[in-house]
Design a protein around this motif. Structure first.
Motif, PDB file in Angstrom:
ATOM      1  N   ILE A 242       0.815  -1.213   0.000  1.00 25.59           N
ATOM      2  CA  ILE A 242       0.000   0.000   0.000  1.00 25.59           C
ATOM      3  C   ILE A 242       0.854   1.271   0.000  1.00 25.59           C
ATOM      4  CG2 ILE A 242      -1.767   1.307   1.257  1.00 25.59           C
ATOM      5  CD1 ILE A 242      -2.908  -1.220  -0.006  1.00 25.59           C
ATOM      6  N   PRO A 243       1.887   1.403   0.844  1.00 26.58           N
ATOM      7  CA  PRO A 243       2.687   2.638   0.798  1.00 26.58           C
ATOM      8  C   PRO A 243       3.331   2.869  -0.575  1.00 26.58           C
ATOM      9  CG  PRO A 243       3.193   1.391   2.779  1.00 26.58           C
ATOM     10  CD  PRO A 243       2.325   0.515   1.922  1.00 26.58           C
ATOM     11  N   LEU A 244       3.720   1.789  -1.239  1.00 29.01           N
ATOM     12  CA  LEU A 244       4.318   1.938  -2.571  1.00 29.01           C
ATOM     13  C   LEU A 244       3.268   2.338  -3.594  1.00 29.01           C
ATOM     14  CD1 LEU A 244       6.756  -1.122  -2.559  1.00 29.01           C
ATOM     15  CD2 LEU A 244       7.303   1.287  -2.158  1.00 29.01           C
ATOM     16  N   MET A 245       2.059   1.781  -3.483  1.00 35.07           N
ATOM     17  CA  MET A 245       0.983   2.176  -4.390  1.00 35.07           C
ATOM     18  C   MET A 245       0.613   3.642  -4.183  1.00 35.07           C
ATOM     19  SD  MET A 245      -1.512  -1.110  -4.644  1.00 35.07           S
ATOM     20  CE  MET A 245      -1.035  -2.212  -3.337  1.00 35.07           C
ATOM     21  N   GLU A 246       0.667   4.107  -2.938  1.00 31.02           N
ATOM     22  CA  GLU A 246       0.403   5.525  -2.676  1.00 31.02           C
ATOM     23  C   GLU A 246       1.444   6.399  -3.358  1.00 31.02           C
ATOM     24  OE1 GLU A 246       0.290   5.711   1.590  1.00 31.02           O
ATOM     25  OE2 GLU A 246      -1.829   5.158   1.664  1.00 31.02           O
ATOM     26  N   LEU A 247       2.709   5.998  -3.281  1.00 32.37           N
ATOM     27  CA  LEU A 247       3.763   6.751  -3.969  1.00 32.37           C
ATOM     28  C   LEU A 247       3.557   6.725  -5.480  1.00 32.37           C
ATOM     29  CD1 LEU A 247       7.010   5.849  -2.003  1.00 32.37           C
ATOM     30  CD2 LEU A 247       5.896   8.083  -2.168  1.00 32.37           C
ATOM     31  N   GLN A 248       3.175   5.557  -6.015  1.00 29.01           N
ATOM     32  CA  GLN A 248       2.894   5.484  -7.450  1.00 29.01           C
ATOM     33  C   GLN A 248       1.785   6.473  -7.816  1.00 29.01           C
ATOM     34  OE1 GLN A 248       1.934   1.279  -7.908  1.00 29.01           O
ATOM     35  NE2 GLN A 248       3.880   0.906  -8.969  1.00 29.01           N
TER      36      GLN A 248
END
Length: 177
Positions: free
Chosen positions: A93-99
Motif C-alpha cells: 500500500i505505501p508503494l501504491m500511494e507513492l505510485q
C-alpha cells in the motif's frame, strides 16, 4: 505475502510443508514421504497478470515481467498508467500511494518523465536485477525490494519541469516546494 508469516511459522501457528505428491481422501502425501490428515487445503499457485479489458495491441502483460518504467508506465504509451503491478515483502500500500502521487504529479505537470532512452535503461536495469537475483523465475517477475523501489519512485517524482520565473517567485510565498 504477509510479513506476519515468519512470526506465525516461528510460533508454530503455521507449518511449512514440502511439495504435495498425491492425495488419498483427507490424507496428503508429501514428496519427502511424510503424510498428514487435513481438513482444509489452500492451494496458492501464484497468478498470471491478465488485463482482458485492454487490447493486447495497447499493452500485453503476457510478456511476464511487465517491462514498465518505475513499474508504472511503458515508454510507448506514457499516458497509460498501472498501479500495484509489483510484489513486495510486507505491505504494498505505501508503494501504491507513492505510485499514485507520482502519477498525479505527471498528469498535472508537477513532475516530468525523463527522455525515452533513460526510461528504457531503467527498465533494462530493473529486469537485469530480477534475473540476477531470481534466475528468471516467472514467480518473481514482479518482485521489488521495498526500500530500493521506494527510493526509485521518490527520485522519479523529484524530476521537475523547469519552472517559470513567476513560479520560482510565487511558489515559496505560497508554501509550496
Amino acid at each position: 505475502m504477509s510479513s506476519e508469516l515468519y512470526d506465525l511459522v516461528g510460533h508454530g501457528d503455521l507449518t511449512v510443508a514440502p511439495d504435495v505428491e498425491c492425495f488419498d481422501g483427507d490424507v496428503v502425501q508429501f514428496v519427502d514421504g511424510t503424510r498428514a490428515h487435513v481438513d482444509v487445503l489452500v492451494l496458492a499457485t501464484g497468478y498470471r497478470v491478465s488485463l482482458p479489458f485492454l487490447d493486447p495491441a495497447v499493452y500485453d502483460p503476457a510478456v511476464g515481467a511487465m517491462p514498465l518504467y518505475q513499474r508504472v508506465l511503458t515508454p510507448e504509451r506514457p499516458g497509460l498508467f498501472f498501479v500495484g503491478f509489483f510484489q513486495a515483502v510486507g505491505s504494498g500500500i505505501p508503494l501504491m500511494e507513492l505510485q499514485a502521487e507520482w502519477i498525479g504529479d505527471l498528469i498535472t505537470g508537477a513532475s516530468v518523465l525523463p527522455p525515452e532512452p533513460v526510461m528504457r535503461r531503467w527498465i533494462d536495469d530493473d529486469l537485469a536485477v530480477l534475473a540476477s537475483r531470481y534466475g528468471g523465475s516467472e514467480r518473481h517477475s514482479m518482485q521489488v525490494d521495498f526500500w530500493r523501489y521506494r527510493r526509485a519512485l521518490l527520485e522519479a517524482g523529484a524530476l521537475r519541469p523547469h519552472p517559470s520565473l513567476r513560479e520560482r517567485l510565487t511558489r515559496p510565498l505560497l508554501g509550496l516546494r
